[in-house]
Each structure stands twice: as structure tokens, then as C-alpha cells.
Design a protein around this motif. Structure first.
Motif, PDB file in Angstrom:
ATOM      1  N   GLU A  54       0.865  -1.167   0.000  1.00 18.14           N
ATOM      2  CA  GLU A  54       0.000   0.000   0.000  1.00 18.14           C
ATOM      3  C   GLU A  54       0.907   1.224   0.000  1.00 18.14           C
ATOM      4  N   TYR A  55       0.341   2.389  -0.293  1.00 18.92           N
ATOM      5  CA  TYR A  55       1.118   3.617  -0.147  1.00 18.92           C
ATOM      6  C   TYR A  55       1.262   3.895   1.342  1.00 18.92           C
ATOM      7  N   LYS A  56       2.517   3.949   1.791  1.00 15.82           N
ATOM      8  CA  LYS A  56       2.750   4.004   3.236  1.00 15.82           C
ATOM      9  C   LYS A  56       3.986   4.846   3.516  1.00 15.82           C
ATOM     10  N   TYR A  57       3.874   5.745   4.481  1.00 14.48           N
ATOM     11  CA  TYR A  57       5.007   6.560   4.921  1.00 14.48           C
ATOM     12  C   TYR A  57       5.695   5.815   6.044  1.00 14.48           C
ATOM     13  N   ALA A  58       6.974   5.487   5.854  1.00 16.07           N
ATOM     14  CA  ALA A  58       7.639   4.568   6.776  1.00 16.07           C
ATOM     15  C   ALA A  58       9.088   4.976   6.998  1.00 16.07           C
ATOM     16  N   SER A  59       9.651   4.416   8.066  1.00 16.36           N
ATOM     17  CA  SER A  59      11.051   4.648   8.405  1.00 16.36           C
ATOM     18  C   SER A  59      11.681   3.318   8.756  1.00 16.36           C
ATOM     19  N   PHE A  60      12.916   3.071   8.257  1.00 13.13           N
ATOM     20  CA  PHE A  60      13.597   1.814   8.535  1.00 13.13           C
ATOM     21  C   PHE A  60      15.098   2.008   8.344  1.00 13.13           C
ATOM     22  N   ARG A  61      15.869   1.068   8.882  1.00 17.16           N
ATOM     23  CA  ARG A  61      17.327   1.134   8.806  1.00 17.16           C
ATOM     24  C   ARG A  61      17.863   0.015   7.932  1.00 17.16           C
ATOM     25  N   GLY A  62      18.979   0.293   7.273  1.00 16.21           N
ATOM     26  CA  GLY A  62      19.613  -0.717   6.448  1.00 16.21           C
ATOM     27  C   GLY A  62      20.876  -0.167   5.807  1.00 16.21           C
ATOM     28  N   THR A  63      21.408  -0.925   4.855  1.00 16.14           N
ATOM     29  CA  THR A  63      22.627  -0.541   4.153  1.00 16.14           C
ATOM     30  C   THR A  63      22.311  -0.326   2.687  1.00 16.14           C
ATOM     31  N   ILE A  64      22.672   0.847   2.164  1.00 14.89           N
ATOM     32  CA  ILE A  64      22.444   1.166   0.762  1.00 14.89           C
ATOM     33  C   ILE A  64      23.620   0.649  -0.060  1.00 14.89           C
ATOM     34  N   MET A  65      23.288  -0.020  -1.179  1.00 17.94           N
ATOM     35  CA  MET A  65      24.324  -0.608  -2.021  1.00 17.94           C
ATOM     36  C   MET A  65      23.971  -0.403  -3.489  1.00 17.94           C
ATOM     37  N   VAL A  66      24.974   0.022  -4.262  1.00 25.61           N
ATOM     38  CA  VAL A  66      24.810   0.160  -5.708  1.00 25.61           C
ATOM     39  C   VAL A  66      25.052  -1.200  -6.346  1.00 25.61           C
TER      40      VAL A  66
END
Length: 611
Positions: A148-160
Motif C-alpha cells: 500500500e502507499y505508506k510513509y515509513a522509516s527503517f534502517r539498512g545498508t544502501i548498495m549500488v
């Protein structure tokens, strides 16, 4: 830590494409309640109305842009949101009040406006968003199944990963995909741990899509290396992507085509090299999340494709005789039992990469979860004076085994690795094999007495056993040697797919008189199933399951037990008997239970007659 606000991201003010889909106005008009308040006109089409409609041509006025990327934006009216994908650069910014006119379509399992949408700015308004829902891995996995369309916050690692930008989240094997954010964003956050707040706007396969609004930079991702590691790798330098050209198809990369899996560390890892054959790097079926019994690293894993295959880690510097090897392992194939056979996934060591040891024995930390990742532990010793070690993994079965999180440390020692040791399998009787533990390699000699498309029965003076092997090409009457791993199916021990078959000589075999099973006899058989030559009658029906496998079931009067004809040979012409009453003669192979809970008598048909 740096906090960047992406309410107005990479605005391209000087570009205008005459052929484009976007039309913008510079007239600033007070947006009033159009974007975030209530709609005063009850007859006006709202965004909420459009989201309830089927895909098609629609127009909606007075919606507010609340977040953008380079090729689209999220538009909001009250509690309703939609993604507008323009497919090109645009000048819309957060706070614009716009009219949208275009075609809606379902993409990534959510309704959105697509290419060709006309965007007309009619004013500006304050951007109002709800408080973000804080989500962890399990929450995102649940979201992927019901987006669904949802405004959210979460943690993780960004990788190209090539042209893609993904975010790995602990506790799930889904990747968060961040599309159309530009090189500046990629360069700034690649291999950084972040807390991201933004709009989730759909999911597809193993990906969840997000449009960032805020990024809280937690710093460069530091890979945790286990203490006392002589060698360690989780194969996660950068994510593999399924876009490498193999013939005329896009596939996962072979290890030799991609170095994003090479990230070894440890006291003995400086000179490490690798050898592989038919091995690829993949991100699906990853070692974290719901498919894993351990806290795996996720992202890349090593996939053993068509057998024969192998993956070897070479030139590990060691200064001790006693070693401990651990690794994450999975066996998974759609529609299979997915029991992990250690005899089918072999580990050997060497000091020169040429002369290898016997297959070394390892154990798992947990019971078999049938398709789950688990940690394997192998304690072993090497001869005195060995300063260089190579480790080789080999899967005897094609396209079912995966490897991750390989760790070598000093240990307490154990089985001695004997370089060049010969592994000899003695010949056993079938009775001895039936009485022995499974997941070991045995060798038998006997005569083939029955076949179906995926296996055959072998008989000696002591018993009968099934060899399950696709495309076996064997004939009734032939004398053969079978050497392979045993497993259990329907409470019956059998040789598996990786068995080696040697034809000794051809021959003939006369079937015995069958035992006729009526309803009562079937019930008796179910109490004490064995392999025996039987016959029964009933109405046959056929159906194809969700993985396109055919089932041919025979309903016998006087019992709820169904006779199911397994993998019938083409010569039987099974399709001619659907919805007809038939007589089946063949071998009973034990009892099974269907997904619906029906009791099934597994049958290797020798003959079928219409009644």
C-alpha cells in the motif's frame, strides 16, 4: 551523522522536452484545501475515487506533490496517495498543487499514473505527511505481500548494484529498491548504513519500492569480521543483479563475470584466490529473513548450478593443524522435498588445489527445516607442516544448493584430512541398505523389475528398493549396479537422483501374480506398506497442480484411499484413461498424503486396462 531533506530533489528547471508528457505552469495560486485538506465539492472526482476505480483514463484536480525523484513523484489528497511515473525529467517539487490527467495502470501491485500523464501546476500548499511507521525486516516482508502507499522509516545498508540502487534490511530477504535518485545520491550513500524515511509505493518479487524523503546517514558500513578468523567471507562486496547476458537471456552472473562477491578477510586471507565451475552469485533465497534458521549476512550467496560444479577457496595461510570450518548452507528446489543431503554436498581440502582429501563430515546446528538455511560445522585436522590450505565445495545435484558465510578458525581438531585418500564403497545387499542410516553412500547389485519416468525398482535375493532418477533410460530385466545416496520418501528408503547407474547386462523379467486390492485390502496395506506387486480398479481422474505436475488418481470403491499413478511411462498412454474406469497393475510404493489430507497409495504402473 548527516540529515538530508529530499523534499525538492534535483529539480531540472532548464530542461523542457517538446515531446514529453509533463506540462507545468508557473502561475502561483493559493492551493487552499486542495492538497491536504478536505474537498469542499462533493461532486468533484477525488484521488480516493480514482484509487477505487479500474485502471483507465482519469483526471483529478488539486492534489499535492509530497515527494519526488528524477522521473516521478508521490501525489496526495487527504489520506489518498498515488505514484506518478513520468518516465523523464520533470520540474515538479514538493508543495506543488497540480491537476493530473492521464492513464492509470497497476504496476508493482499498486495503481499509479503512468507515462503520458499531463501534470498542470495550479498552486502551492504546505506538505503534510503522517508520522512515519517504524518498520523492521519482518514488517517489510509482510508489506511485500500486501503493499500500500505508506510513509515509513527503517534502517539498512544502501548498495549500488550496476544501474540499480538497493537497500539491504536485516531480518528479511526482500531488498528495498530506490529508483531514479541520480548519481549524487548513489555516490553519497553507497555502502552507508542509513535510517531512511520515505514513501513505500509497491512491491514485486523480492523487491519493495521506496521514494526517500529523509536520509539519516549513520556512516560507512563496517563489515563485522568474526574474532580469530583465518578466512571469512559473506560474499557481499556489492549485490549481484540478474542482468548478465547468458546466450539470449538475462541471468545471474557467473563468478568469473562479476567480482562483487569477493570480500574475504582474516589473518590468512591476503593471498586467497578462487576457482569455480558452473557457479553464480545471486541475491534471491538469501541467508537472512524467513528462509533462514540463523542470522545470515543476506544479500549475495553462492549458487551451485548444473552439475558437475565446484567452488574452491585457495591459498589460505594456516599455522595450525587443528581447524574449524563453518558455513551457511541451503538446499531448495520448487516442488521438491528439500531434505538436505550432506552426501550430495561435499567438502574437501587440499594443500595444493590438485590433490584433494576424502569427503569431510560436517553437522548442522539445527534439525533439517526442508529448504531453510542452517549453519554447518566441520572440525578437522591437517597433516603437520601444511602451511597452505584450499577448501572445495561441490554439489552433486544441479541447481539446489547454496553457500554463504564461510568461516575458518583454529579449532580443537577432529577427522584427519588425508590428501589423495581413495574412497571405496563396498557392495551391500538391499536388505543391508534398508536397515542402514540414510544420507550415506551405498552400492548394490540387482535386476530391474519395474520402471516409471523418474525411477526404477531394483531387486536382489534380499529385497527391493527404488532408485529415483529422472531420464534414467533403464529397462525392465536389466542387471545393474547402483551407487549413491539414500533418503526417505513416503516412509520408504530409496536411492536418490545423483546415483550412478552401471548396466551390467540386459535380461528379462516375468512379473509375479498381483495381489488384488479392494477397499478393505487397501486399508490393510496402509497399515503396513511395503513394495509389492498389486492390482486395483476404479475411476481415474487427472489434474495439474500449481507447479504444472500432473496427478492421475484412481478412486477405489469401499475406501477413502486413492491410488495415485506416479510418473507413468509414456507407453502407457495415461491421458487416454481420464474419467474412465480402469484396472491398474503395478508396484505399490508406500503411502503418502495429499495437500488436502487424502491418503494416497503410490503406484508404479506396469499395465493399465480400460474396463
Amino acid at each position: 551523522m548527516k540529515k538530508i531533506l529530499f523534499q525538492s530533489l534535483l529539480v531540472v528547471a532548464t530542461m523542457f522536452f517538446a515531446f514529453g508528457a509533463t506540462s507545468c505552469s508557473d502561475d502561483p495560486i493559493d492551493g487552499g484545501n486542495g492538497g491536504n485538506g478536505s474537498n469542499p465539492d462533493p461532486n468533484k472526482v477525488t484521488l480516493a475515487d480514482i484509487l477505487k476505480e479500474e485502471p483507465g483514463q482519469h483526471e483529478v484536480e488539486g492534489v499535492t506533490v509530497v515527494a519526488t525523484n528524477e522521473q516521478g513523484f508521490i501525489a496526495q489528497e487527504g489520506d489518498a496517495r498515488i505514484y506518478v511515473f513520468l518516465g523523464e525529467a520533470h520540474t515538479s517539487v514538493a508543495g506543488d498543487v497540480v491537476t493530473l490527467s492521464g492513464e492509470t495502470t497497476v504496476y508493482n501491485n499498486l495503481l499509479q499514473f503512468g507515462k503520458g500523464t499531463i501534470v498542470t501546476k495550479t498552486g502551492t500548499d504546505k506538505v503534510a505527511v503522517p508520522a512515519p511507521t517504524v518498520m523492521e525486516g519482518a514488517d517489510l516482508a509482510a508489506y511485500a505481500k500486501a503493499p500500500e502507499y505508506k510513509y515509513a522509516s527503517f534502517r539498512g545498508t544502501i548498495m549500488v548494484a550496476g544501474q540499480y540502487l538497493n537497500m539491504q534490511i536485516d531480518g528479511t530477504n526482500f531488498l528495498v529498491s530506490i529508483d531514479y535518485m541520480g548519481d549524487e545520491f548513489k555516490n553519497k550513500y553507497n555502502m552507508h548504513d542509513v535510517e531512511l524515511t520515505g514513501w513505500l509505493y509497491g512491491s514485486f518479487k523480492s523487491f519493495i519500492y521506496v521514494l526517500p524523503v529523509e536520509v539519516n546517514d549513520l556512516g560507512v558500513h563496517e563489515e563485522e569480521v568474526p574474532a580469530n578468523a583465518i578466512y571469512f567471507s559473506n560474499f557481499d562486496k556489492s549485490p549481484a543483479t540478474q542482468d548478465y547476458q547468458h546466450g539470449n537471456r538475462k541471468e545471474w552472473p557467473w563468478l568469473e563475470d562479476f567480482d562483487g562477491w569477493v570480500n574475504h578477510k582474516g589473518s590468512g586471507a591476503d593471498q586467497v584466490t578462487y576457482q569455480s565451475h558452473n557457479i553464480s552469485a545471486r541475491t534471491n533465497q538469501s541467508s537472512n529473513g524467513e528462509l533462514s534458521y540463523y542470522d545470515g549476512s543476506g544479500m549475495n550467496n553462492i549458487f551451485f548450478s548444473t552439475a558437475p560444479n565446484y567452488f574452491s577457496i585457495e591459498n589460505i595461510a594456516v599455522n595450525t593443524q587443528n581447524l574449524k570450518l563453518t558455513f551457511g548452507a541451503q538446499r531448495y528446489a520448487q516442488g521438491a522435498s528439500n531434505e538436505f543431503l550432506k552426501s550430495d554436498f561435499v567438502v574437501r581440502v587440499s594443500q595444493d588445489g590438485k590433490t584433494w582429501s576424502q569427503s569431510l563430515k560436517y553437522d548442522f546446528d539445527k534439525e533439517d527445516g526442508k529448504g531453510q538455511w542452517r549453519v554447518a560445522t566441520l572440525n578437522f585436522s591437517i597433516p603437520a607442516g601444511v602451511k597452505n590450505l584450499c577448501i572445495k565445495f561441490e554439489a552433486k545435484m544441479s541447481s539446489v544448493n547454496r553457500l554463504d558465510d564461510v568461516l575458518l578458525t583454529e579449532g580443537e581438531g577432529g577427522q584427519l584430512a588425508e590428501f589423495g585418500a581413495q574412497e571405496v564403497v563396498k557392495t551391500s545387499t538391499i536388505a543391508e541398505v534398508l536397515a542402514a542410516p540414510v544420507d550415506n553412500i551405498y552400492k548394490i547389485k540387482g535386476q530391474i523389475i519395474g520402471t516409471h519416468d523418474k525411477g526404477f525398482l531394483v531387486k536382489d535375493d534380499t529385497g527391493i528398493i527404488l532408485t529415483f532418477k529422472k531420464k534414467h533410460g533403464q529397462k525392465v530385466g536389466s542387471f545393474v549396479t547402483v551407487e549413491g545416496v539414500t533418503t526417505v520418501y513416503a516412509d520408504m528408503k530409496q536411492f536418490g537422483e545423483t546415483s550412478i547407474i552401471t548396466l551390467e547386462k540386459e535380461g528379462t523379467y516375468t512379473q509375479p501374480q498381483p495381489e488384488v486390492l479392494d477397499g478393505k485390502k487397501m486399508e490393510e496395506y496402509a497399515q503396513n506398506p511395503t513394495i509389492k506387486y498389486i492390482q486395483y480398479e476404479g475411476l481415474m481422474t487427472s489434474f495439474q497442480d500449481e507447479i504444472y505436475q500432473w496427478h492421475n488418481d484412481v478412486a477405489v470403491d469401499g475406501t477413502d484411499i486413492i491410488g495415485t499413478i506416479l510418473f507413468p511411462s509414456k507407453s502407457l498412454g495415461i491421458a487416454n484413461y481420464t474419467d474412465k474406469k480402469i484396472r491398474v497393475t503395478g508396484y505399490a510404493l508406500g503411502m503418502n498424503t495429499s495437500k488436502e489430507g487424502k491418503k494416497l497409495l503410490n503406484t508404479m504402473a506396469v499395465t493399465i486396462e480400460e474396463l
